[in-house]
Design a protein around this motif. Structure first.
Motif, PDB file in Angstrom:
ATOM      1  N   MET A 207       0.820  -1.212   0.000  1.00 41.62           N
ATOM      2  CA  MET A 207       0.000   0.000   0.000  1.00 41.62           C
ATOM      3  C   MET A 207       0.857   1.267   0.000  1.00 41.62           C
ATOM      4  O   MET A 207       0.401   2.337  -0.425  1.00 41.62           O
ATOM      5  CB  MET A 207      -0.915   0.004   1.225  1.00 41.62           C
ATOM      6  CG  MET A 207      -1.959  -1.097   1.231  1.00 41.62           C
ATOM      7  SD  MET A 207      -3.246  -0.887  -0.012  1.00 41.62           S
ATOM      8  CE  MET A 207      -4.181   0.465   0.666  1.00 41.62           C
ATOM      9  N   LEU A 208       2.090   1.130   0.479  1.00 40.14           N
ATOM     10  CA  LEU A 208       3.014   2.273   0.463  1.00 40.14           C
ATOM     11  C   LEU A 208       3.743   2.398  -0.873  1.00 40.14           C
ATOM     12  O   LEU A 208       4.567   3.292  -1.025  1.00 40.14           O
ATOM     13  CB  LEU A 208       4.055   2.129   1.581  1.00 40.14           C
ATOM     14  CG  LEU A 208       3.671   2.593   2.982  1.00 40.14           C
ATOM     15  CD1 LEU A 208       4.812   2.323   3.950  1.00 40.14           C
ATOM     16  CD2 LEU A 208       3.303   4.066   3.003  1.00 40.14           C
ATOM     17  N   GLY A 209       3.482   1.495  -1.793  1.00 40.74           N
ATOM     18  CA  GLY A 209       4.231   1.445  -3.057  1.00 40.74           C
ATOM     19  C   GLY A 209       4.450   2.783  -3.737  1.00 40.74           C
ATOM     20  O   GLY A 209       5.592   3.180  -3.992  1.00 40.74           O
ATOM     21  N   PRO A 210       3.391   3.538  -4.072  1.00 37.37           N
ATOM     22  CA  PRO A 210       3.578   4.826  -4.760  1.00 37.37           C
ATOM     23  C   PRO A 210       4.419   5.820  -3.962  1.00 37.37           C
ATOM     24  O   PRO A 210       5.282   6.506  -4.512  1.00 37.37           O
ATOM     25  CB  PRO A 210       2.147   5.331  -4.956  1.00 37.37           C
ATOM     26  CG  PRO A 210       1.300   4.097  -4.914  1.00 37.37           C
ATOM     27  CD  PRO A 210       1.966   3.194  -3.934  1.00 37.37           C
ATOM     28  N   VAL A 211       4.152   5.895  -2.635  1.00 38.43           N
ATOM     29  CA  VAL A 211       4.929   6.805  -1.788  1.00 38.43           C
ATOM     30  C   VAL A 211       6.373   6.336  -1.693  1.00 38.43           C
ATOM     31  O   VAL A 211       7.312   7.141  -1.729  1.00 38.43           O
ATOM     32  CB  VAL A 211       4.294   6.897  -0.383  1.00 38.43           C
ATOM     33  CG1 VAL A 211       5.160   7.740   0.545  1.00 38.43           C
ATOM     34  CG2 VAL A 211       2.898   7.467  -0.472  1.00 38.43           C
ATOM     35  N   LEU A 212       6.568   5.030  -1.571  1.00 37.73           N
ATOM     36  CA  LEU A 212       7.906   4.457  -1.449  1.00 37.73           C
ATOM     37  C   LEU A 212       8.765   4.771  -2.669  1.00 37.73           C
ATOM     38  O   LEU A 212       9.957   5.071  -2.545  1.00 37.73           O
ATOM     39  CB  LEU A 212       7.802   2.946  -1.250  1.00 37.73           C
ATOM     40  CG  LEU A 212       9.093   2.184  -0.961  1.00 37.73           C
ATOM     41  CD1 LEU A 212       9.725   2.689   0.332  1.00 37.73           C
ATOM     42  CD2 LEU A 212       8.816   0.690  -0.876  1.00 37.73           C
ATOM     43  N   GLN A 213       8.162   4.721  -3.849  1.00 37.24           N
ATOM     44  CA  GLN A 213       8.911   5.041  -5.071  1.00 37.24           C
ATOM     45  C   GLN A 213       9.446   6.461  -5.040  1.00 37.24           C
ATOM     46  O   GLN A 213      10.595   6.718  -5.405  1.00 37.24           O
ATOM     47  CB  GLN A 213       8.005   4.846  -6.290  1.00 37.24           C
ATOM     48  CG  GLN A 213       7.694   3.397  -6.602  1.00 37.24           C
ATOM     49  CD  GLN A 213       6.707   3.284  -7.749  1.00 37.24           C
ATOM     50  OE1 GLN A 213       5.570   3.744  -7.669  1.00 37.24           O
ATOM     51  NE2 GLN A 213       7.132   2.667  -8.823  1.00 37.24           N
ATOM     52  N   ILE A 214       8.607   7.398  -4.621  1.00 35.89           N
ATOM     53  CA  ILE A 214       9.020   8.804  -4.569  1.00 35.89           C
ATOM     54  C   ILE A 214      10.102   9.009  -3.511  1.00 35.89           C
ATOM     55  O   ILE A 214      11.099   9.705  -3.736  1.00 35.89           O
ATOM     56  CB  ILE A 214       7.801   9.703  -4.274  1.00 35.89           C
ATOM     57  CG1 ILE A 214       6.788   9.610  -5.418  1.00 35.89           C
ATOM     58  CG2 ILE A 214       8.238  11.148  -4.068  1.00 35.89           C
ATOM     59  CD1 ILE A 214       5.480  10.318  -5.146  1.00 35.89           C
TER      60      ILE A 214
END
Length: 299
Positions: A207-214
């Protein structure tokens, strides 16, 4: 009001920002790119030398050593600060008493000047009368002072300082991502028998995927570009053990008598080195984007 007047009205608000960006951003870049092809040492005399500066870079062992040091420094900073920031974010996202105070404490290093932070840590890690050595010797954890800023430990020391300064910022970003995950998902997982570790790996991380990428992208770029605390603590020494790319470029533009080549400005060569350094950071970013797309499919 017709379309032309609306556009003129809109751009009138943007004009100050556009002018400042052009004067303080685009013009210096264009100026530096011109001098990449010149032998210019800041004395008003310039000589066009074509690609000689880039040939010199290929043979400049000090620069390539700084590239190697940069990747070690950046790798250590990213690999330690991101997991630690995520762990703190997960802990502080729970209903702990005083969690807001703890968040402020962990975030505090982010708002402290890098120079001030480096001076404080210099007094802590000073080899002769540093606070850390005094503490360790007082409790008989070491028998003699450790040269934390010497050739054997200096890079490790500046990585510790970099991690301390970065964790709070990434923790705050992770917290923002965690607070967007609905509690219902965790409750459903608990009812299905999933433990805390399973919830972390199969719910929190995806669920943190998009934030983790940034966050990973920001961490990599900031780590590759960081040099301020190193400049204050070690100046790139001893014997170049902590010399990173951007510090090397800085010394070419603003040298001191202690630097290689003496106190002679090398603006032309420095512009070329700065351009190559930017290409290296850009290449690393593009490689990350390539793997980031694969990461998006995973999440």
């Amino acid at each position: 009001m017709n379309k032309a007047k609306k556009m003129l009205f809109s751009y009138s608000f943007l004009a100050p920002s556009i002018i400042l960006t052009a004067v303080l951003g685009l013009y210096p870049i264009a100026w530096a790119m011109r001098y990449m092809f010149y032998d210019y040492k800041g004395y008003g005399q310039e000589k066009f030398i074509g690609f000689d500066n880039f040939r010199q870079i290929a043979e400049d062992g000090l620069f390539w050593d700084s590239v190697k040091t940069t990747f070690i420094y950046a790798g250590g900073k990213v690999l330690v600060s991101l997991p630690l920031a995520l762990l703190l974010a997960v802990v502080l996202n729970r209903g702990l008493r005083g969690r807001n105070v703890l968040r402020a404490i962990y975030f505090m290093p982010t708002i402290i000047s890098s120079a001030v932070m480096a001076v404080v840590f210099f007094t802590i890690f000073n080899s002769y009368n540093g606070i850390l050595n005094q503490f360790l010797m007082k409790y008989h954890l070491i028998s003699k002072s450790i040269d934390w800023l010497g050739p054997d430990h200096a890079l490790f020391t500046v990585i510790i300082v970099a991690v301390w300064g970065a964790v709070g910022n990434y923790m705050l970003l992770f917290l923002a991502g965690l607070q967007n995950i609905p509690d219902d998902i965790y409750e459903s997982a608990s009812l299905d028998g999933a433990g805390k570790v399973q919830q972390f790996w199969y719910i929190t991380i995806p669920m943190l995927g998009p934030v983790l990428q940034i966050i990973i992208m920001l961490a990599i770029i900031n780590a590759l570009k960081g040099y301020e605390s190193i400049m204050v603590m070690t100046g790139g020494g001893p014997v170049g053990k902590t010399e990173v790319m951007y510090l090397y470029v800085y010394k070419l533009f603003f040298p001191t008598a202690a630097d290689a080549g003496g106190a002679v400005q090398q603006i032309g060569y420095g512009s070329a080195v700065g351009f190559v350094t930017a290409l290296i950071v850009g290449a690393v970013t593009m490689v990350y984007f390539f793997f980031s797309r694969r990461m998006s499919r995973t999440f």
